[in-house]
Design an enzyme around this catalytic site. Structure first.
Site, mmCIF file in Angstrom:
data_model
loop_
_atom_site.group_PDB
_atom_site.id
_atom_site.type_symbol
_atom_site.label_atom_id
_atom_site.label_comp_id
_atom_site.label_asym_id
_atom_site.label_seq_id
_atom_site.Cartn_x
_atom_site.Cartn_y
_atom_site.Cartn_z
ATOM 1 N N GLY A 228 0.831 -1.189 0.000
ATOM 2 C CA GLY A 228 0.000 0.000 0.000
ATOM 3 C C GLY A 228 0.867 1.240 0.000
ATOM 4 O O GLY A 228 1.999 1.220 0.492
ATOM 5 N N GLN B 195 3.330 9.992 0.779
ATOM 6 C CA GLN B 195 4.600 9.264 0.872
ATOM 7 C C GLN B 195 5.478 9.461 -0.365
ATOM 8 O O GLN B 195 6.653 9.114 -0.344
ATOM 9 C CB GLN B 195 4.350 7.770 1.074
ATOM 10 N N CYS C 47 6.095 0.079 7.074
ATOM 11 C CA CYS C 47 5.719 1.272 6.317
ATOM 12 C C CYS C 47 6.892 1.644 5.422
ATOM 13 O O CYS C 47 8.042 1.655 5.873
ATOM 14 C CB CYS C 47 5.390 2.420 7.273
ATOM 15 N N LEU C 48 6.607 1.915 4.159
ATOM 16 C CA LEU C 48 7.681 2.231 3.220
ATOM 17 C C LEU C 48 8.431 3.511 3.600
ATOM 18 O O LEU C 48 9.561 3.706 3.176
ATOM 19 C CB LEU C 48 7.112 2.350 1.798
ATOM 20 N N HIS D 266 -4.066 1.771 7.452
ATOM 21 C CA HIS D 266 -2.711 2.315 7.544
ATOM 22 C C HIS D 266 -2.554 3.490 6.566
ATOM 23 O O HIS D 266 -2.049 4.557 6.938
ATOM 24 C CB HIS D 266 -1.696 1.201 7.226
ATOM 25 N N GLU D 267 -2.981 3.285 5.323
ATOM 26 C CA GLU D 267 -2.832 4.343 4.314
ATOM 27 C C GLU D 267 -3.775 5.512 4.600
ATOM 28 O O GLU D 267 -3.432 6.672 4.363
ATOM 29 C CB GLU D 267 -3.084 3.793 2.903
ATOM 30 N N HIS E 73 -2.209 7.884 6.829
ATOM 31 C CA HIS E 73 -1.262 8.778 6.147
ATOM 32 C C HIS E 73 -1.977 10.015 5.606
ATOM 33 O O HIS E 73 -1.435 11.118 5.644
ATOM 34 C CB HIS E 73 -0.594 8.052 4.970
HETATM 35 CO CO CO Z 1 2.936 3.779 5.654
#
Ligand code: CO
Length: 266
Positions: free
Chosen positions: A116, A121, A164-165, A206-207, A210
């Site tokens: 995701g 991000q 998380c990226l 999660h997204e 963000h």
């Molecule tokens: Co993340």
């Protein structure tokens, strides 16, 4: 959300939502170029407001992203904590043009190490997220959610190991509702509703955080947060070394962050 996730059997026993979202996804064998049918201003042009006016929108410009906000310098780069763009306000989208579709395509190209990704991000502060629970481009289903909203969350919660990226190599347990009912628009602007459970519900939440400037460690308990504190400090130091600027965040102030996420006292 990063791909290395410990998936419990219980999650996979949840009802899959994937068939129900098939209308809203793009499969690899469908060329993205077929979707690029709308005219859109070239990146760098000042004509985006003209496109919006053509479509009859009435709004205060500062509340919505313009087409120029979708312009990308491909390939996109994933920004890391504590980059302040991860905490910035994300504008709603009401222009659904080729620039938005190109941004979505670029986001799927950089999601290869995850399942995701939210627009902030990649430094784009707009209400957009993409995910593919399969974690591989060309496999599974690629989901695009614009201006998503949650209108119901389950009382039942689950603990789940998240990555998380924007926090490379950091994984920790986070508690979130097991299922959510959401609505959103697709990449063409069509509204839709989904009931999410299992892994898609986890990735979505999660997204979605963000898009509200909330990061996964904001939702961790004290013990879990303590376990990754040194790694967060390493990222803060890296940011300072790279930018020559003081880190905009200090993990030692995490209590304030929990309050920010609406989690104080929980
Ligand atoms: Co993340």
């Amino acid at each position: 959300m990063a791909a290395r996730i410990q998936v419990s059997p219980a999650l996979f026993s949840c009802t899959s939502i994937l068939p129900s979202i098939s209308r809203h996804v793009r499969r690899r064998n469908r060329s993205i170029h077929r979707l690029f049918s709308n005219e859109s201003p070239p990146c760098g042009s000042a004509s985006s407001s003209f496109v919006q006016a053509q479509r009859g929108f009435s709004f205060q410009e500062e509340n919505f992203a313009s087409s120029a906000d979708f312009c990308v310098d491909a390939p996109l780069k994933i920004i890391k904590y504590p980059d302040p763009r991860l905490r910035a306000k994300n504008k709603r989208v009401n222009t659904f043009d080729d620039n938005l579709k190109k941004l979505v395509d670029e986001m799927f190209d950089v999601i290869t190490d995850g399942i995701g990704l939210s627009a902030p991000q990649v430094g784009m502060n707009i209400q957009l997220m993409v995910f593919n629970p399969a974690g591989e481009r060309g496999e599974g289903e690629e989901v695009v959610l614009v201006n998503p909203a949650v209108h119901k969350s389950s009382k039942k919660s689950l603990l789940y190991n998240e990555g998380c990226l924007s926090f490379p190599g950091i994984y920790a347990d986070v508690v979130r509702p097991a299922s959510v009912k959401i609505d959103a628009r697709d990449v063409r602007g069509a509204r839709f509703r989904l009931n999410l459970s299992g892994l898609p519900a986890r990735v979505f939440q999660h997204e979605f955080d963000h898009l509200k400037g909330i990061l996964f460690f904001d939702r961790m308990g004290e013990d879990m947060l303590y376990g990754i504190m040194s790694e967060l400090k390493v990222l803060e130091k890296k940011y300072e070394d790279l930018t020559g600027q003081p880190s905009p965040e200090n993990i030692d102030n995490h209590t304030q962050r929990q309050h920010f996420a609406g989690l104080a006292g929980t």
